[in-house]
Design an enzyme around this catalytic site. Structure first.
Site, PDB file in Angstrom:
ATOM      1  N   HIS A 129      -6.324  -8.187  -0.563  1.00  0.00           N
ATOM      2  CA  HIS A 129      -7.212  -7.041  -0.799  1.00  0.00           C
ATOM      3  C   HIS A 129      -8.503  -7.557  -1.438  1.00  0.00           C
ATOM      4  O   HIS A 129      -8.477  -8.486  -2.250  1.00  0.00           O
ATOM      5  CB  HIS A 129      -6.515  -6.024  -1.717  1.00  0.00           C
ATOM      6  CG  HIS A 129      -7.250  -4.728  -1.802  1.00  0.00           C
ATOM      7  ND1 HIS A 129      -8.383  -4.575  -2.574  1.00  0.00           N
ATOM      8  CD2 HIS A 129      -7.036  -3.533  -1.204  1.00  0.00           C
ATOM      9  CE1 HIS A 129      -8.818  -3.333  -2.440  1.00  0.00           C
ATOM     10  NE2 HIS A 129      -8.017  -2.685  -1.613  1.00  0.00           N
ATOM     11  N   GLU A 142     -11.192  -3.551   5.944  1.00  0.00           N
ATOM     12  CA  GLU A 142     -11.701  -2.743   4.838  1.00  0.00           C
ATOM     13  C   GLU A 142     -13.072  -3.252   4.419  1.00  0.00           C
ATOM     14  O   GLU A 142     -13.173  -4.206   3.632  1.00  0.00           O
ATOM     15  CB  GLU A 142     -10.758  -2.846   3.641  1.00  0.00           C
ATOM     16  CG  GLU A 142      -9.346  -2.373   3.912  1.00  0.00           C
ATOM     17  CD  GLU A 142      -8.685  -1.931   2.613  1.00  0.00           C
ATOM     18  OE1 GLU A 142      -8.360  -0.744   2.522  1.00  0.00           O
ATOM     19  OE2 GLU A 142      -8.535  -2.752   1.706  1.00  0.00           O
TER      20      GLU A 142
HETATM   21  C1  PEP Z   1      -8.423   0.402  -0.733  1.00  0.00           C
HETATM   22  O1  PEP Z   1      -8.615   0.031  -1.877  1.00  0.00           O
HETATM   23  O2  PEP Z   1      -7.666  -0.238   0.004  1.00  0.00           O
HETATM   24  C2  PEP Z   1      -9.099   1.602  -0.281  1.00  0.00           C
HETATM   25  C3  PEP Z   1      -9.223   1.800   0.992  1.00  0.00           C
HETATM   26  O3  PEP Z   1      -9.576   2.444  -1.265  1.00  0.00           O
HETATM   27  P1  PEP Z   1     -10.272   3.891  -1.036  1.00  0.00           P
HETATM   28  O4  PEP Z   1      -9.449   4.621  -0.013  1.00  0.00           O
HETATM   29  O5  PEP Z   1     -10.204   4.535  -2.384  1.00  0.00           O
HETATM   30  O6  PEP Z   1     -11.645   3.630  -0.569  1.00  0.00           O
END
Ligand code: PEP
Length: 251
Positions: free
Chosen positions: A99, A169
């Site tokens: 992450h 992400e």
């Molecule tokens: C995450 O931390 O993996 C994430 C997607 O956070 P958020 O949905 O709060 O943006």
């Protein structure tokens, strides 16, 4: 050709949640038993302090549990760390690795993420391997290059029987309320799919690619149907059962 994989909606509670919040697990379990979503696999990754209790609540239900990190070794002299086999013993089916918050807070390199993902596979668990560019990298037109570089370094070899999940992400979309536009998500997920097929052949068509970053009940119906988006990784909106279920029921 491998069939399209089942959608995975995964929640990441990060460093949030006490035993009093286990009621959120009970609420998700009860909702899914009353109104199942057969086309969707549902996962919540609480902090490790309540993982075993959450797994007990979710046992024999449509909700699975996972962890947010692991050590590269299964056990040994690593004070304060927890190995993948131990997380499996506590009820985890999946482990999030790489992450962006761990890459930033703990200087986790692609090599470390790769070793952690391998450790998950060795324990019989599914790693959710996170990749994503920063705002500056996207602004410089480097998003695809950065993500491809992270995939090259972070994704371990795996055989036909082993499963991995990729989570795209964009760092600038996490917890900010910002979301890439549909074309940017489409292009990035197509590029990740191409990378997976180049690396794993036909198996690459069946590997799930999640989108993560400010996914909410209000935008899930726009994002989840995009080609090669096989589900979501959700932070903030996974903490309350109503919000999380709002995303599950958008599938
Ligand atoms: C995450 O931390 O993996 C994430 C997607 O956070 P958020 O949905 O709060 O943006």
């Amino acid at each position: 050709m491998v069939q399209s994989p089942k959608t995975l909606i995964a929640g990441n509670w990060k460093m949030n949640g006490f035993s009093s919040d286990l009621s959120q697990f009970t609420a998700v379990v009860e909702a899914l038993s009353k109104k199942p979503v057969p086309d969707c696999q549902v996962l919540l990754c609480p902090p490790v302090t309540i993982l075993a209790a959450a797994s007990t609540i979710s046992e024999n239900s449509a909700l699975q549990t996972g962890a947010q990190n692991t050590h590269i070794a299964q056990s040994g002299a690593h004070t304060g760390d927890i190995g993948a086999a131990m997380l499996k013993d506590a009820g985890a089916d999946f482990i999030i690795v790489g992450h962006s918050e761990r890459r930033a807070d703990h200087q986790e390199t692609d090599g470390v993420v790769n070793a952690k993902a391998q450790s998950c596979l060795n324990a019989g668990l599914v790693p959710i391997i996170c990749v994503g560019e920063s705002q500056a990298e996207r602004a410089s037109g480097l998003a695809l290059t950065v993500v491809e570089h992270q995939l090259n370094g972070s994704v371990p070899d795996c055989d036909e029987t082993q499963e991995i999940v990729i989570a795209y992400e964009p760092v600038w979309a996490i917890g900010t309320g910002l979301v890439p536009d549909t074309d940017d998500i489409t292009n990035m997920h197509a590029a990740i799919r191409e990378w997976l097929v180049n690396r794993f052949g036909d198996k690459g068509h069946g590997i799930r690619i999640l989108y993560g970053g400010s996914l909410k009940p209000s935008n899930a119906a726009q994002i989840l149907p995009i080609a090669n988006v096989n589900g979501g990784l959700i932070g903030g909106a996974s903490l309350k059962s109503e919000d999380f279920l709002g995303i599950v029921y958008a599938v």
